[in-house]
Structures are given as structure tokens and as C-alpha cells.
Design a protein around this motif. Sequence first.
Motif, PDB file in Angstrom:
ATOM      1  N   UNK A 138     -12.304  -2.715  -5.984  1.00 56.73           N
ATOM      2  CA  UNK A 138     -11.214  -1.897  -6.522  1.00 56.73           C
ATOM      3  C   UNK A 138     -10.330  -1.268  -5.445  1.00 56.73           C
ATOM      4  N   UNK A 139     -10.894  -0.725  -4.334  1.00 55.18           N
ATOM      5  CA  UNK A 139     -10.003  -0.180  -3.298  1.00 55.18           C
ATOM      6  C   UNK A 139      -9.013  -1.206  -2.771  1.00 55.18           C
ATOM      7  N   UNK A 140      -9.461  -2.462  -2.648  1.00 50.38           N
ATOM      8  CA  UNK A 140      -8.554  -3.517  -2.210  1.00 50.38           C
ATOM      9  C   UNK A 140      -7.410  -3.714  -3.183  1.00 50.38           C
ATOM     10  N   UNK A 141      -7.719  -3.633  -4.482  1.00 52.32           N
ATOM     11  CA  UNK A 141      -6.663  -3.734  -5.489  1.00 52.32           C
ATOM     12  C   UNK A 141      -5.677  -2.595  -5.378  1.00 52.32           C
ATOM     13  N   UNK A 142      -6.188  -1.375  -5.093  1.00 52.32           N
ATOM     14  CA  UNK A 142      -5.297  -0.227  -4.903  1.00 52.32           C
ATOM     15  C   UNK A 142      -4.381  -0.408  -3.711  1.00 52.32           C
ATOM     16  N   UNK A 143      -4.929  -0.961  -2.615  1.00 54.45           N
ATOM     17  CA  UNK A 143      -4.106  -1.235  -1.424  1.00 54.45           C
ATOM     18  C   UNK A 143      -3.026  -2.261  -1.762  1.00 54.45           C
ATOM     19  N   UNK A 144      -3.410  -3.279  -2.520  1.00 53.79           N
ATOM     20  CA  UNK A 144      -2.444  -4.307  -2.956  1.00 53.79           C
ATOM     21  C   UNK A 144      -1.260  -3.684  -3.686  1.00 53.79           C
ATOM     22  N   UNK A 145      -1.523  -2.678  -4.495  1.00 53.82           N
ATOM     23  CA  UNK A 145      -0.468  -2.062  -5.305  1.00 53.82           C
ATOM     24  C   UNK A 145       0.419  -1.148  -4.468  1.00 53.82           C
ATOM     25  N   UNK A 146      -0.212  -0.285  -3.690  1.00 52.87           N
ATOM     26  CA  UNK A 146       0.514   0.780  -2.993  1.00 52.87           C
ATOM     27  C   UNK A 146       1.164   0.297  -1.695  1.00 52.87           C
ATOM     28  N   UNK A 147       0.442  -0.476  -0.899  1.00 56.70           N
ATOM     29  CA  UNK A 147       0.899  -0.783   0.453  1.00 56.70           C
ATOM     30  C   UNK A 147       2.192  -1.604   0.486  1.00 56.70           C
ATOM     31  N   UNK A 148       2.314  -2.714  -0.284  1.00 49.32           N
ATOM     32  CA  UNK A 148       3.569  -3.476  -0.228  1.00 49.32           C
ATOM     33  C   UNK A 148       4.792  -2.649  -0.619  1.00 49.32           C
ATOM     34  N   UNK A 149       4.636  -1.809  -1.655  1.00 52.41           N
ATOM     35  CA  UNK A 149       5.755  -0.957  -2.073  1.00 52.41           C
ATOM     36  C   UNK A 149       6.121   0.029  -0.968  1.00 52.41           C
ATOM     37  N   UNK A 150       5.105   0.606  -0.326  1.00 53.44           N
ATOM     38  CA  UNK A 150       5.359   1.514   0.783  1.00 53.44           C
ATOM     39  C   UNK A 150       6.060   0.832   1.939  1.00 53.44           C
ATOM     40  N   UNK A 151       5.630  -0.382   2.252  1.00 51.04           N
ATOM     41  CA  UNK A 151       6.269  -1.152   3.329  1.00 51.04           C
ATOM     42  C   UNK A 151       7.725  -1.446   2.982  1.00 51.04           C
ATOM     43  N   UNK A 152       7.991  -1.787   1.716  1.00 52.06           N
ATOM     44  CA  UNK A 152       9.364  -2.071   1.293  1.00 52.06           C
ATOM     45  C   UNK A 152      10.255  -0.837   1.449  1.00 52.06           C
ATOM     46  N   UNK A 153       9.727   0.340   1.117  1.00 47.60           N
ATOM     47  CA  UNK A 153      10.488   1.585   1.278  1.00 47.60           C
ATOM     48  C   UNK A 153      10.784   1.844   2.754  1.00 47.60           C
ATOM     49  N   UNK A 154       9.754   1.728   3.603  1.00 51.43           N
ATOM     50  CA  UNK A 154       9.929   1.939   5.046  1.00 51.43           C
ATOM     51  C   UNK A 154      10.899   0.916   5.618  1.00 51.43           C
ATOM     52  N   UNK A 155      10.770  -0.325   5.154  1.00 53.04           N
ATOM     53  CA  UNK A 155      11.654  -1.390   5.630  1.00 53.04           C
ATOM     54  C   UNK A 155      13.121  -1.062   5.328  1.00 53.04           C
TER      55      UNK A 155
END
Length: 526
Positions: free
Chosen positions: A347-364
Motif C-alpha cells: 500500500x505505501x508504494x501505491x500511495x507514492x504512485x499517487x502523490x509523487x508524480x503529481x508533486x513532480x509535475x507541480x515542481x516541474x
Amino acid sequence: MSNSSHEENKDGNYTVDVNSVDIDPIISTVVSLNGKRIEVHKNDADIAMQYIDDVTNFELDPAYEKKVLRKIDFALLPLIIGLMSCQLMDKTTNSYASIMGLQKSLNMSAKEYSWVGSSFYFGYLIFQYPANRMLQRLPLSKTLSFAVISWGIILMCHAACTNAAGFLVCRVFLGVFEGFMNPAYILLTSQWWRKEEQFMRTCIWWGMQGFGTILGAGIAYGLEVNRTGYHSFPSWKCIYIITGCITLFLGFISLIHIPDDPTKAWFLNEKDKLYVIERAKENQQGFGNQKFKWDQFKEAIIDPCTYIFFFYGMSYAIPNGGFTNFGSILLKGDFGFSTDKALLMNMPGGGIDIVFPFGVAIINYYIFNNQRLISCAIVNLIVVVGMCLLNFTKHKASKLVGYLSFYAATATSAGMCSTVSSNVAGNTKKIVVNMFYLVGYCTGNIIGPQTFQAKEAPGYSGAKAAMLVSFAVGSVLIISLYVIYYLRNKKKDKLVEEMGEKYAVPDNIAFADLTDIQNPAFRYSL
């Protein structure tokens, strides 16, 4: 020129008369990046040309455009997210089932289980060309929906298997129909959103597949801790039936909900459709062309970027193939978690999948000026550090950080998908490059499970080393792609500068179905 007409009625909506279209033989002649003069014929143009050709003085109202964008986001993103979640959930069912009695129930050896993961991608690989051609030649939405419905039925058939051979056959056919998914999503993204919007949307629909990981792990955990009620029917079979039913449901929703192209969108009025078409002009890409063009095929074959996408797909998929099929086994055997806790630790991996790409897109967007390839390279290097922790540290917590860092690579793979979507123009070329990328992805997923050798259990040192090397190579490939696109943009700018006042690009060249190299107005998104 064409005789088609577009008129604004008293309600402010535009009506489109496409019955009076008269196709001219040649629109214009352009000079490509490699210096060739190319005649642009209308009968080779994109399907959007007939809707936009005679529209003059049409300017986008920013406020109204935002409303149209919201309509598109709300109509399409939730369903694509649902399908992506199902896609990952369906593939990771093996990882859950493997520690819930699958191998024992089917008398499956460790070697046969390694081929369970690889066999899926043999089907995916073999059917990549037919799948991409069908998506080009046939209505996009209907073709996608047919594949999703077939995939859901086959997923439920897994529960009827009584031996390893039957199970492997199901995996091959599941791969055949899941082979339609990613190419269809990439085509949809290129049709509906501007270049600068595509990375964010791709990160959303690609990253939200993590919801599938969380849901799948939750279902598996629930079945595992309550399996006393399923003596006559193994709990691992229930996983395939439940996920298959969810997939089947979404397949029928997709059939009636997703339009084949923006000009047929039920949720847009005529004015909205013109906005979508006008927005697509900036991408210098259209909505598709059903003709297979050999000149575009040849260009794709000799373009070095095609092979960078191929090898990147492989570099990401080797670890992906391993984690998808052996993640739970690794958590149980190497990390020492119990069966139920190993299921929950997905489950933590699934949470990273959800949050991290969106965060990277915002930072990008806000820090790197929308240079997605820079963001992708940085994320991939972070994952390389994580793989070093997994390989070379012995402390359980640091190893677990390394294990979970794999899920951060979802942001990189989303970025590369959006790069295919926005930086490869010409419908045939996009289909071919997309196919190469996914063939590399398939090849890596076939190799990945084979790196987990039974003699190396439970630590699987060889598999961990393969993951580290794969991510390091992927980082080099992303940087190489950035350099190539940067130099091509510079060369195009120089050609325009040299031509001076002689340089002129027809208004509707965006819908002439030219490739990124052929179209002088096309600029690569970095």
C-alpha cells in the motif's frame, strides 16, 4: 480551397457544415528539418482539417477556454484513471496470489512462476503492431472498450485454471488485450490536451494507477485474513474474479462515455469543439489519420529518438517486471514480513504512485519551467540512489526505503509517455514510435521476472543488481533525449532565421499530418 463553412449562431455556438468539403490536391510546400521540400496534400491531412479549414478570425477567449478544459478533465480523466488503476491491479494480482496459495494450488514450480510474469508480456509484445494499427484504423474508443471488456473476461478465467499450463495461456491472452491500453491513453492525451498540459495529465492518470495497488492489496488482505470462509474456493481465485468484474464494468462505461475523437464528443457543444481544435493547433498535431504512410514509417525507423524510447522502456520495465511479480515475495522472504503484512506493505508504494508524480509535475511547472525531461532525469537519479540502498545496505529500514523508491520512477515513466505524446508528430510515426517504446517495455517485463533466480532466494541479489543497472542506464537515455531535442529546436530556429521574411507557414499546417521533422513550425517540448 475547401468550401466547408463555420457560422456562429445567435446563441454563440458554431455550426459546422462538413458535407460541402471540396478537397484540393495541394495545400502548400514546406521545408523540413533535414532540408527537404515537402508538398502537403489535403487528402493526406488530419481528420480535423475539414472542421477548421475555413475558420477565420477565430480567437480563443481565455476564460471560456478554461471552462472547456475543465469539461475535458472532468469527462475523461476519471475514467482513464479508473482503467489505469484496474490495469495495474490486474497485473499485481499475481504478486498477491503467489503468497496466498496460487503456486501450491496449481502445482506450479518456481521456474514456472517466473514465466507467469514473462508470458503476459509475450502476448503484449506479439500483439503490439496489430493493436496499434487497429487503434489507427478503427474508432479509438470502441477499439479500446472492446479490449478492456475482453481483458476483464480473461482475467476472470484465471480462476477456472486447474494447472500451470492453463494459467500461462490466460496470462498470454491477458497481455494481448492489455497491449491496447497504453497506446490508446497516449493517443487520447495527444488529442485532447496542449503540450504544456500533457505532462501534468499524464502524471495524474499514470500515477493514479497507485490506487489500483492500494485497492488490490486491500482486497487481497481482506481475503487472506478471512480465508476461513472460503475452504471450497481458494481465496486467490476470488482476487481474479473481483478484479475481473471491476474491469468489465469499466469497459462498458468506456464504450458509451469516451468519444472516438474530439469532434464527436457528446459532452461538448459546437463552439467547445472548435476550441478543442484551435487549441490543438499549438501542438502542431491533429486528431489522427487512418492512412499508413511509408515515409513516416521510414523516418521513425531512422530517428535515433525511436531507439532511445525503446531502450528506456526496457530499462524501466526490467525492475517493473520484477516488482510486479515478486514484490510480495521479496517483502515476505527478504524483509521478513508475515503474509498479511507483506500484502499491506504494498500500500505505501501505491500511495507514492499517487502523490509523487503529481508533486513532480507541480515542481516541474513552477521550478523547471516545464522542462519535463530535466525533471525525469532527476527523479531517475533519485531512484538510482534508492536502488543502491536496496543493494548495499543491511539495515531493514534503509533497504525498505530503497525498495519503495522504485515507485517514484512512476513519475519518470509518466514523463516519457507524455514526451511520446507531445514530441512525436505524424500519426503513422507516432504509432510506430509508440510501438517501439512499448515493445521495449514488454521486453523488459519479460526479462525482469527471469532475474529472480530461485537459487538466490530470499535476497535475490542478481535481481537487485539488475534493477540498479537498469535505472542508471535509463538516466543516461533521458539526458541524451533532452540533448537531441534541444539541438533540433536550435536548428529549426536557425533555419527560420536564415529564411527571414521568406519564412511563412500556412495557418492549418498543424493538421496536415506532418511529422515533427517535416513540420517547420513544430517545436519539441523539453
